[in-house]
Design a protein around this motif. Sequence first.
Motif, PDB file in Angstrom:
ATOM      1  N   LEU A  46       0.823  -1.206   0.000  1.00 54.19           N
ATOM      2  CA  LEU A  46       0.000   0.000   0.000  1.00 54.19           C
ATOM      3  C   LEU A  46       0.862   1.263   0.000  1.00 54.19           C
ATOM      4  CD1 LEU A  46      -2.785  -0.928   2.612  1.00 54.19           C
ATOM      5  CD2 LEU A  46      -2.791  -1.249   0.135  1.00 54.19           C
ATOM      6  N   ALA A  47       2.053   1.157   0.586  1.00 57.12           N
ATOM      7  CA  ALA A  47       2.948   2.318   0.646  1.00 57.12           C
ATOM      8  C   ALA A  47       3.634   2.578  -0.692  1.00 57.12           C
ATOM      9  CB  ALA A  47       3.993   2.109   1.737  1.00 57.12           C
ATOM     10  N   GLY A  48       3.556   1.603  -1.588  1.00 57.50           N
ATOM     11  CA  GLY A  48       4.154   1.807  -2.904  1.00 57.50           C
ATOM     12  C   GLY A  48       5.390   0.982  -3.164  1.00 57.50           C
ATOM     13  N   TRP A  49       5.780   0.111  -2.222  1.00 46.36           N
ATOM     14  CA  TRP A  49       6.933  -0.771  -2.431  1.00 46.36           C
ATOM     15  C   TRP A  49       6.460  -2.021  -3.169  1.00 46.36           C
ATOM     16  CZ3 TRP A  49      11.001   2.005  -1.478  1.00 46.36           C
ATOM     17  CH2 TRP A  49      10.979   2.948  -0.445  1.00 46.36           C
ATOM     18  N   ARG A  50       6.936  -2.228  -4.358  1.00 45.63           N
ATOM     19  CA  ARG A  50       6.420  -3.296  -5.216  1.00 45.63           C
ATOM     20  C   ARG A  50       7.275  -4.563  -5.196  1.00 45.63           C
ATOM     21  NH1 ARG A  50       1.390  -1.740  -5.332  1.00 45.63           N
ATOM     22  NH2 ARG A  50       1.126   0.403  -6.087  1.00 45.63           N
ATOM     23  N   SER A  51       8.583  -4.417  -5.148  1.00 45.31           N
ATOM     24  CA  SER A  51       9.443  -5.596  -5.217  1.00 45.31           C
ATOM     25  C   SER A  51       9.446  -6.343  -3.883  1.00 45.31           C
ATOM     26  CB  SER A  51      10.868  -5.188  -5.576  1.00 45.31           C
ATOM     27  OG  SER A  51      11.484  -4.500  -4.495  1.00 45.31           O
ATOM     28  N   SER A  52       9.709  -7.630  -3.957  1.00 42.10           N
ATOM     29  CA  SER A  52       9.773  -8.445  -2.745  1.00 42.10           C
ATOM     30  C   SER A  52      10.899  -7.973  -1.830  1.00 42.10           C
ATOM     31  CB  SER A  52       9.986  -9.919  -3.111  1.00 42.10           C
ATOM     32  OG  SER A  52       8.887 -10.419  -3.848  1.00 42.10           O
ATOM     33  N   LEU A  53      12.000  -7.524  -2.408  1.00 40.08           N
ATOM     34  CA  LEU A  53      13.133  -7.060  -1.614  1.00 40.08           C
ATOM     35  C   LEU A  53      12.769  -5.825  -0.801  1.00 40.08           C
ATOM     36  CD1 LEU A  53      16.087  -7.169  -0.777  1.00 40.08           C
ATOM     37  CD2 LEU A  53      16.653  -5.825  -2.837  1.00 40.08           C
ATOM     38  N   SER A  54      12.152  -4.848  -1.446  1.00 41.64           N
ATOM     39  CA  SER A  54      11.808  -3.607  -0.736  1.00 41.64           C
ATOM     40  C   SER A  54      10.746  -3.865   0.323  1.00 41.64           C
ATOM     41  CB  SER A  54      11.328  -2.553  -1.737  1.00 41.64           C
ATOM     42  OG  SER A  54      10.198  -3.013  -2.464  1.00 41.64           O
ATOM     43  N   ARG A  55       9.809  -4.749   0.013  1.00 43.21           N
ATOM     44  CA  ARG A  55       8.796  -5.082   1.017  1.00 43.21           C
ATOM     45  C   ARG A  55       9.418  -5.844   2.182  1.00 43.21           C
ATOM     46  NH1 ARG A  55       3.777  -7.528  -2.359  1.00 43.21           N
ATOM     47  NH2 ARG A  55       2.753  -7.472  -0.312  1.00 43.21           N
ATOM     48  N   GLY A  56      10.380  -6.690   1.886  1.00 46.39           N
ATOM     49  CA  GLY A  56      11.086  -7.407   2.943  1.00 46.39           C
ATOM     50  C   GLY A  56      11.865  -6.463   3.843  1.00 46.39           C
ATOM     51  N   VAL A  57      12.476  -5.443   3.254  1.00 49.81           N
ATOM     52  CA  VAL A  57      13.206  -4.448   4.041  1.00 49.81           C
ATOM     53  C   VAL A  57      12.240  -3.699   4.975  1.00 49.81           C
ATOM     54  CG1 VAL A  57      14.487  -2.272   3.913  1.00 49.81           C
ATOM     55  CG2 VAL A  57      15.071  -4.168   2.383  1.00 49.81           C
ATOM     56  N   PHE A  58      11.062  -3.402   4.478  1.00 46.91           N
ATOM     57  CA  PHE A  58      10.062  -2.718   5.311  1.00 46.91           C
ATOM     58  C   PHE A  58       9.659  -3.597   6.488  1.00 46.91           C
ATOM     59  CE2 PHE A  58       5.675  -1.628   6.436  1.00 46.91           C
ATOM     60  CZ  PHE A  58       5.808  -0.265   6.670  1.00 46.91           C
ATOM     61  N   VAL A  59       9.426  -4.884   6.228  1.00 48.25           N
ATOM     62  CA  VAL A  59       9.064  -5.815   7.304  1.00 48.25           C
ATOM     63  C   VAL A  59      10.204  -5.924   8.311  1.00 48.25           C
ATOM     64  CG1 VAL A  59       8.505  -8.214   7.855  1.00 48.25           C
ATOM     65  CG2 VAL A  59       7.468  -7.120   5.857  1.00 48.25           C
ATOM     66  N   LEU A  60      11.434  -6.012   7.830  1.00 43.68           N
ATOM     67  CA  LEU A  60      12.593  -6.105   8.715  1.00 43.68           C
ATOM     68  C   LEU A  60      12.716  -4.847   9.576  1.00 43.68           C
ATOM     69  CD1 LEU A  60      15.176  -7.520   9.652  1.00 43.68           C
ATOM     70  CD2 LEU A  60      16.376  -6.445   7.721  1.00 43.68           C
ATOM     71  N   THR A  61      12.454  -3.691   8.980  1.00 49.20           N
ATOM     72  CA  THR A  61      12.504  -2.435   9.727  1.00 49.20           C
ATOM     73  C   THR A  61      11.492  -2.445  10.865  1.00 49.20           C
ATOM     74  OG1 THR A  61      13.193  -1.229   7.742  1.00 49.20           O
ATOM     75  CG2 THR A  61      12.305   0.076   9.559  1.00 49.20           C
ATOM     76  N   LEU A  62      10.299  -2.904  10.572  1.00 45.96           N
ATOM     77  CA  LEU A  62       9.278  -2.992  11.623  1.00 45.96           C
ATOM     78  C   LEU A  62       9.709  -3.990  12.700  1.00 45.96           C
ATOM     79  CD1 LEU A  62       6.470  -2.260  12.741  1.00 45.96           C
ATOM     80  CD2 LEU A  62       5.579  -4.221  11.472  1.00 45.96           C
TER      81      LEU A  62
END
Length: 278
Positions: A46-62
Amino acid sequence: MLKQRIVTALAMAGLFLAAVLFLPLLWLAFMLGVVVCLGAWEWARLAGWRSSLSRGVFVLTLGLLLAALFVYAELGLAPQREQVQPVLGIACLWWSFSLLWVKSYPASAVLWRSRVMRSLMGLLILASAWLAAVYLLAFPRGGLLLVVMVVIVAATDIGAYFSGTRFGRHKLAVHVSPAKTWEGFWGGVACATLLAVALWSVLPARMAHISLAAVIAVVVTTALASVVGDLTVSMVKRESGVKDSGSLLPGHGGLLDRLDSLCSAAPVFALGLLLAGW
C-alpha cells in the motif's frame, strides 16, 4: 462467500483465544509480532513498495522497531507506565490527525501520499498497536483485557453493519468508504455503550473506584478509534488503487483488512485504562 467468511472468522477467533489462554507472555508477544509483520508485508504494498526485496526491508525495519520497543519498555519483565504512556499518547495523537485526513480526503492526500510518508504511517500504526497489545497482557488478567478490547471492536462493527444495512441513508465518508453511513456509525456507538454498561456491572469489587462514566468513556472512545482505523486503511487503499490489502484470509481479503480497527483501538484502549486508574 458468507460461509467462507464465517469459517475464517471462527478459525481466527479460536486461534486467538487459544494463544491468549495457553501461551506465556514472551511467546504471545512473539506471535503478535509475527502477525503484525505479516500486516507490514501488506502495508508495504500500500505504501508503494512493489518488489519483494523492498517489502522485505520494510518488514525487517518494523521487526527491529518492535524489538527496540520490547527492550525499551521492558515488556518481558515489568513494564512501567512512565515508559509506555508517552508512546501510547503519541499514537492516540496520530489517530486524531488521521481523522482530519480522512475527513478532508482526497485533498489531504497531498500531505501523506508519498512513499516515505505512507511507510512512516505504517510503522507507527503497526508498532504502536503491538506495543499496546503486549502492554495490556502485562496487566492483571491482561489476556482478558485483550479479549475485551477485541469484543469492543467486534460489537461496534456488528452494530454498525446491522443498523447501517437497515437504516443507512446518509454517507459517513463518501470519498473513503461509500458503503458506511452515519446511521451505521451511531448504531455501532450504541452497541459499544450497551457493552460498556454490561462490563461495568461485572467489574470485581477491587475495581469499585472505576465509575460507570469512566468505563463508558474508555469503551466508546475505543469504539470511535476503531472506526477511524478502518477508514484510515480504506483511505490508503483507495489512494493506492486496491480493494483489499491482500488475499491471506479467505473471504476477508488481507490481514490488514481485519487488523485495521484493532490497530487504532489498541493504543486508545490501553491509554484509556491507564487514565481511568486501572
